[in-house]
Design a protein around this motif. Structure first.
Motif, PDB file in Angstrom:
ATOM      1  N   ILE A  89     -54.516   7.606  28.913  1.00 30.14           N
ATOM      2  CA  ILE A  89     -54.141   6.348  28.271  1.00 30.14           C
ATOM      3  C   ILE A  89     -53.372   5.565  29.308  1.00 30.14           C
ATOM      4  CG2 ILE A  89     -52.780   5.256  26.463  1.00 30.14           C
ATOM      5  CD1 ILE A  89     -53.327   7.600  24.658  1.00 30.14           C
ATOM      6  N   SER A 141     -49.151   9.924  21.370  1.00 24.18           N
ATOM      7  CA  SER A 141     -50.515   9.391  21.483  1.00 24.18           C
ATOM      8  C   SER A 141     -50.948   8.707  20.193  1.00 24.18           C
ATOM      9  CB  SER A 141     -51.506  10.495  21.872  1.00 24.18           C
ATOM     10  OG  SER A 141     -51.550  11.531  20.915  1.00 24.18           O
ATOM     11  N   ARG A 200     -58.128  13.957  20.519  1.00 23.05           N
ATOM     12  CA  ARG A 200     -57.375  15.214  20.555  1.00 23.05           C
ATOM     13  C   ARG A 200     -57.662  16.181  19.425  1.00 23.05           C
ATOM     14  NH1 ARG A 200     -51.309  14.096  22.655  1.00 23.05           N
ATOM     15  NH2 ARG A 200     -51.688  16.105  23.638  1.00 23.05           N
ATOM     16  N   ILE A 237     -53.317  12.355  28.767  1.00 20.10           N
ATOM     17  CA  ILE A 237     -52.975  12.488  27.355  1.00 20.10           C
ATOM     18  C   ILE A 237     -52.341  13.829  27.035  1.00 20.10           C
ATOM     19  CG2 ILE A 237     -55.173  13.399  26.483  1.00 20.10           C
ATOM     20  CD1 ILE A 237     -54.969  11.250  24.254  1.00 20.10           C
ATOM     21  N   LYS A 252     -50.281   5.103  20.106  1.00 19.22           N
ATOM     22  CA  LYS A 252     -51.088   4.290  21.015  1.00 19.22           C
ATOM     23  C   LYS A 252     -52.549   4.208  20.601  1.00 19.22           C
ATOM     24  CE  LYS A 252     -48.147   5.207  25.015  1.00 19.22           C
ATOM     25  NZ  LYS A 252     -47.821   3.788  25.298  1.00 19.22           N
TER      26      LYS A 252
END
Length: 258
Positions: free
Chosen positions: A61, A74, A50, A66, A77
């Motif tokens: 994901i 995010s 990102r 996302i 994760k």
């Protein structure tokens, strides 16, 4: 955790860098992205973590796109270890690793005993527990990169993105860093410059050239003299070492012309 890039396109300036590129990293697999300089490896990873936003296509994901997640979500994760540079952070190594706890904190929330327990655990995982109290800027390049890895581990994610993190490290620290990552049993996506490193650590490879995936498969399927020649325009020989791992030897022109 599965990570998927689906038909990702991006143009930077006047250059069409990624052209409907797709990759998949299955749960707990170590996936390598190889290819010549300028092929789009790091650009693809920056889309996944990102820093860049694709013009079209999507990153997932598991089954969630996302862009429908907040950056904090995010970051819980997916963690990132990028190319090494010599940083001059005026922080102790514990303070640097604590930065990895940010996605789990509310605004202005103070660090607590659990955060410090996680920091100590992460320092132990990267073999840097005896450096506690040291200023980050006094560490060697390899030591700094292990602290950056510890910071990523402190995020407690199920996936780590490695954006050529060993490029400027000597072989000892390259192997140390990747041995640690391999032992974590996480989903890993890594841009890799060294094909022998790819052979040692990867479960699956994507070969990228001119912004497109030109080959994908196991290490044995991708690291062949034919594909290496097509990707890098060099001659090579691929053999197995005494442990059964593939090893690539390159042949410069002056040897071939003898």
């Amino acid at each position: 955790m599965n990570i998927k890039a689906n038909n990702v396109d991006i143009t930077l300036g006047s250059a069409h860098i990624l052209k409907s590129i797709s990759i998949m990293a299955q749960n707990k697999k170590f996936v390598g992205i190889i290819g010549p300089n300028g092929s789009g490896k790091s650009t693809l990873l920056k889309c996944i973590y990102r820093v860049l936003k694709p013009e079209s296509g999507a990153i997932y994901i598991d089954d969630t796109e996302i862009n429908k997640m907040s950056y904090k979500e995010s970051a819980k994760k997916m963690a990132v270890v990028s190319q090494h540079n010599f940083y001059n952070f005026d922080f102790t190594i514990e303070e640097v690793v604590l930065m990895g706890r940010s996605p789990h904190k509310k605004t202005m929330e103070r660090d607590n005993a659990e955060d410090y327990r996680i920091v100590n655990e992460c320092l132990e995982k990267v073999g840097m527990e005896n450096f506690k109290g040291r200023s980050f800027s006094t560490l060697s390049g390899g030591e700094q990169q292990r602290i950056i890895l510890a910071r990523a581990l402190a995020q407690q994610t199920e996936c780590i993105i490695l954006d050529e993190p060993t490029n400027h490290l000597d072989i000892k620290y390259q192997l140390q860093l990747l041995d640690i990552v391999k032992s974590l049993n996480l989903t890993v996506i890594s841009a890799i410059h060294d094909l022998n490193i790819a052979a040692m650590y990867c479960d699956y490879l994507y070969a990228v050239k001119n912004g497109q995936v030109v080959y994908q498969g196991t290490v044995e399927e991708i690291l062949t003299p034919k594909i290496i020649k097509e990707l890098y325009e060099v001659d090579s020989e691929v053999v197995r070492n005494k442990f059964g791992q593939l090893h690539v030897t390159y042949y410069p022109k002056h040897i071939l012309e003898v």
